[in-house]
Each structure stands twice: as C-alpha cells, then as structure tokens.
Design a protein around this motif. Structure first.
Motif, PDB file in Angstrom:
ATOM      1  N   THR A 188       3.657  -9.078 -41.542  1.00  0.00           N
ATOM      2  CA  THR A 188       4.154  -8.945 -39.619  1.00  0.00           C
ATOM      3  C   THR A 188       4.299  -8.088 -39.434  1.00  0.00           C
ATOM      4  O   THR A 188       4.042  -6.737 -40.408  1.00  0.00           O
ATOM      5  CB  THR A 188       5.461  -9.546 -39.039  1.00  0.00           C
ATOM      6  N   GLY A 189       3.650  -7.460 -37.916  1.00  0.00           N
ATOM      7  CA  GLY A 189       4.299  -6.471 -37.639  1.00  0.00           C
ATOM      8  C   GLY A 189       2.472  -5.881 -36.723  1.00  0.00           C
ATOM      9  O   GLY A 189       1.533  -6.142 -37.072  1.00  0.00           O
ATOM     10  N   GLY A 190       2.773  -5.374 -35.756  1.00  0.00           N
ATOM     11  CA  GLY A 190       1.390  -4.598 -35.551  1.00  0.00           C
ATOM     12  C   GLY A 190       0.795  -5.750 -34.172  1.00  0.00           C
ATOM     13  O   GLY A 190       1.431  -6.391 -34.083  1.00  0.00           O
ATOM     14  N   MET A 191      -0.507  -5.977 -33.792  1.00  0.00           N
ATOM     15  CA  MET A 191      -1.749  -4.010 -34.121  1.00  0.00           C
ATOM     16  C   MET A 191      -0.987  -3.145 -33.490  1.00  0.00           C
ATOM     17  O   MET A 191       0.127  -2.594 -32.946  1.00  0.00           O
ATOM     18  CB  MET A 191      -2.474  -4.933 -34.018  1.00  0.00           C
ATOM     19  N   SER A 192      -2.397  -2.232 -32.956  1.00  0.00           N
ATOM     20  CA  SER A 192      -1.800  -1.560 -32.285  1.00  0.00           C
ATOM     21  C   SER A 192      -0.729  -1.390 -30.902  1.00  0.00           C
ATOM     22  O   SER A 192      -1.368  -2.380 -30.324  1.00  0.00           O
ATOM     23  CB  SER A 192      -3.098  -0.514 -31.920  1.00  0.00           C
ATOM     24  N   HIS A 193      -0.014  -0.789 -30.786  1.00  0.00           N
ATOM     25  CA  HIS A 193       0.863  -0.680 -29.766  1.00  0.00           C
ATOM     26  C   HIS A 193       1.728   1.317 -29.564  1.00  0.00           C
ATOM     27  O   HIS A 193       2.293   1.272 -31.001  1.00  0.00           O
ATOM     28  CB  HIS A 193       1.218  -1.809 -29.806  1.00  0.00           C
ATOM     29  N   GLN A 194       2.511   0.693 -28.431  1.00  0.00           N
ATOM     30  CA  GLN A 194       3.112   1.966 -28.340  1.00  0.00           C
ATOM     31  C   GLN A 194       4.217   1.800 -27.353  1.00  0.00           C
ATOM     32  O   GLN A 194       3.639   1.358 -26.562  1.00  0.00           O
ATOM     33  CB  GLN A 194       2.611   3.276 -28.178  1.00  0.00           C
ATOM     34  N   LEU A 195       5.336   2.120 -27.132  1.00  0.00           N
ATOM     35  CA  LEU A 195       6.349   1.706 -26.594  1.00  0.00           C
ATOM     36  C   LEU A 195       7.063   2.633 -25.679  1.00  0.00           C
ATOM     37  O   LEU A 195       8.111   1.963 -24.310  1.00  0.00           O
ATOM     38  CB  LEU A 195       7.426   0.385 -27.710  1.00  0.00           C
ATOM     39  N   GLN A 196       6.572   3.607 -25.555  1.00  0.00           N
ATOM     40  CA  GLN A 196       7.603   5.015 -25.400  1.00  0.00           C
ATOM     41  C   GLN A 196       6.280   5.436 -25.550  1.00  0.00           C
ATOM     42  O   GLN A 196       5.204   6.343 -25.803  1.00  0.00           O
ATOM     43  CB  GLN A 196       8.758   5.405 -25.469  1.00  0.00           C
ATOM     44  N   GLY A 197       6.765   7.182 -24.294  1.00  0.00           N
ATOM     45  CA  GLY A 197       6.377   8.155 -24.429  1.00  0.00           C
ATOM     46  C   GLY A 197       4.652   8.077 -22.997  1.00  0.00           C
ATOM     47  O   GLY A 197       4.086   6.863 -22.944  1.00  0.00           O
TER      48      GLY A 197
END
Length: 281
Positions: free
Chosen positions: A188-197
């Motif tokens: 499990t997990g992904g796919m592309s992502h960014q939560l900050q910055g």
C-alpha cells in the motif's frame, strides 16, 4: 502448506477513508475513485483469502520521530483502529494470526532481515483504508490480517532492492508454514504526492504509470531505482511506493494482471491500484 495466491497494491489516501465513513462515495468528485475498486470488491469475494499480509506505513500513530523501526511485524491477536486526532475510524478491529506472524518472523530473521516484533499496536489509515476499499463497510473483516509496517517517513527508508528481496524471503516464509492457508500480500501507499514545501500537490502521471507498467513484469529492474529518483520525480511521499515491491517480490516471477486503475486526483494525490494473481511457478 500455506500458499500465496495473489497480490493487491493500492494507495491509502486518508481522505478516501473519510469519504467512505461520511457516505460521500457517490458524490461526483469521489465517484471515479470508487468505481476503480468495483472489480476488486467482486474479485475478493471469489478469492476468499484466509490471511492478508498487509504492508503499510504508520503515520506517527504507533511510532513517532523518537522511534521508527525500518520493518515491524504485528504478532498480536488483534489491532484496534487508531485515533489519528479526530477519533478512530468506525471500522472493525483487525484480527491477527499470531502463529503465522511468529513463523514469518523466525524465517525472515534467519534470512538476515532484522524485524521489530510488535505485540501491541493500533493501526491507522495506512492499513484500514485499503481494507475499506476492498471489503467495504462490514461488521468484521472477513479474514485475518498481519500488519507489516515499513519506515517511509524518516530518512533513511529501506531501498527498493531491500524491499523486493524481503518480499522474496517472505514468500519462502509463508510457503513453509505447515497449515493450509490461502494468503494474499498487499502493498500500500503512494503514488506520486508531496504534502509540504514548494512542491506540495506534486503529481507525476508519467512516473506513476511507468511504475505501474514495470512492477508487473520488470520488478527486478524497478527494484534498482534509487531513492532520489522517487523524491525528485514522485515527491517526498512518493517513496511509499517501495512498499509495493515487498508485495511484488512475494509473488511468483510470472503473474497475471487482473485489474489496473489510476486516477487523479483524490485529495492532493494520485491513486494507483493493481490486482495480480500468481501464475504457476
């Protein structure tokens, strides 16, 4: 003997769990996401696994920045849904398989994979959202589940090759268990992502779909991709995809693709999903 029959890969977006719990699955925004899981919901009823070995990552619920094991296996008889700050999800308690978990632990440690043994742990959305996506809203989960937590939160996470090799050792462990069991391995997990910055909200469809292509029949090549590629191309949280390699390593070299799904967006991430069945080795 126990037998691994199939693997499932899926994103574990927390907002998906909230949509299920708050009866929003038919809303126009969410409908395309849940439509992609109609196949697996019918498929799992035919498969009827006895045990699911579920690879996920904890999100500062059971562990925090003071202590995060690289690999941790749940060996308890049960695991309660975690309170992640707004109350526990209204989902069933996870029932474990301590005997199989202990057997896997013994086998993996003897194969030089150092595991942290967990005998008490609450499980967060990383584990419960995939179960909800596949089984729906149920009174009890219809099979036993062994949680396997991987550190993809605090640097350094395990390499893709390490995860892929662990999957292969996991196959050996499960298939040496003397009880007749149908076992599935989920990544499990992904796919592309960014939560900050500055790159918060990053989604890379090309990277995601290349990953979905290659994990089916070129996983040995995919396992060699370095961490920096995930971070650069898929965002800081894209590294969660190495957990899919544990699932793929646990399957036979040749698999049959039963279902593939990709959708953007769900919350601020891309959603990926695969169902793979083992071909005879």
């Amino acid at each position: 003997m126990a037998k691994i029959t199939a693997g499932v890969a899926t994103s574990h977006v927390p907002a998906i769990g909230a949509a299920i719990d708050l009866s929003k699955t038919e809303q126009p925004y969410w409908q395309p996401v849940f439509k992609g899981y109609e196949y697996v919901k019918a498929w799992i009823k035919e498969q009827k696994p006895d045990v699911i070995f579920l690879v996920y990552n904890d999100h500062a619920t059971a562990f925090d920045m003071n202590m995060i094991p690289t690999f941790a296996i749940g060996c308890a008889p049960e695991f309660k849904p975690a309170d992640e700050g707004w109350g526990a999800r209204p989902v069933p308690t996870v029932k474990g398989h301590p005997q199989l978990a202990a057997h896997i632990t013994q086998s993996l440690i003897q194969d030089n994979f150092d595991l942290t043994i967990i005998n008490k742990m609450d499980v967060d959305h990383g584990l419960t959202v995939p179960l909800s996506l596949v089984f729906g809203q149920v009174e009890e989960w219809p099979c036993l589940i062994i949680p396997f937590a991987v550190n993809v939160v605090l640097y350094p996470p395990p390499s893709g090759q390490r995860c892929y090799d662990l999957g292969k050792a996991l196959r050996k462990a499960i298939e040496s268990f003397p009880e007749d069991l149908k076992v599935q391995v989920w990544g499990t997990g992904g796919m592309s992502h960014q939560l900050q910055g500055a790159r918060a909200g990053l989604i890379n469809k090309a990277f995601d779909n290349d990953f979905l292509d290659r994990i089916i029949d070129k996983a040995d090549e995919l396992a060699q991709v370095p961490h920096i590629n995930y971070v650069r191309e898929a965002g800081s949280e894209g590294i969660e995809l190495v957990m899919w390699l544990i699932m793929r390593g646990a399957l036979n070299d040749e698999v049959e693709l039963k279902h593939r799904f990709y959708h953007v967006p769900a919350s601020n991430t891309a959603v990926g999903h695969l169902v793979l069945e083992n071909k005879p080795s």
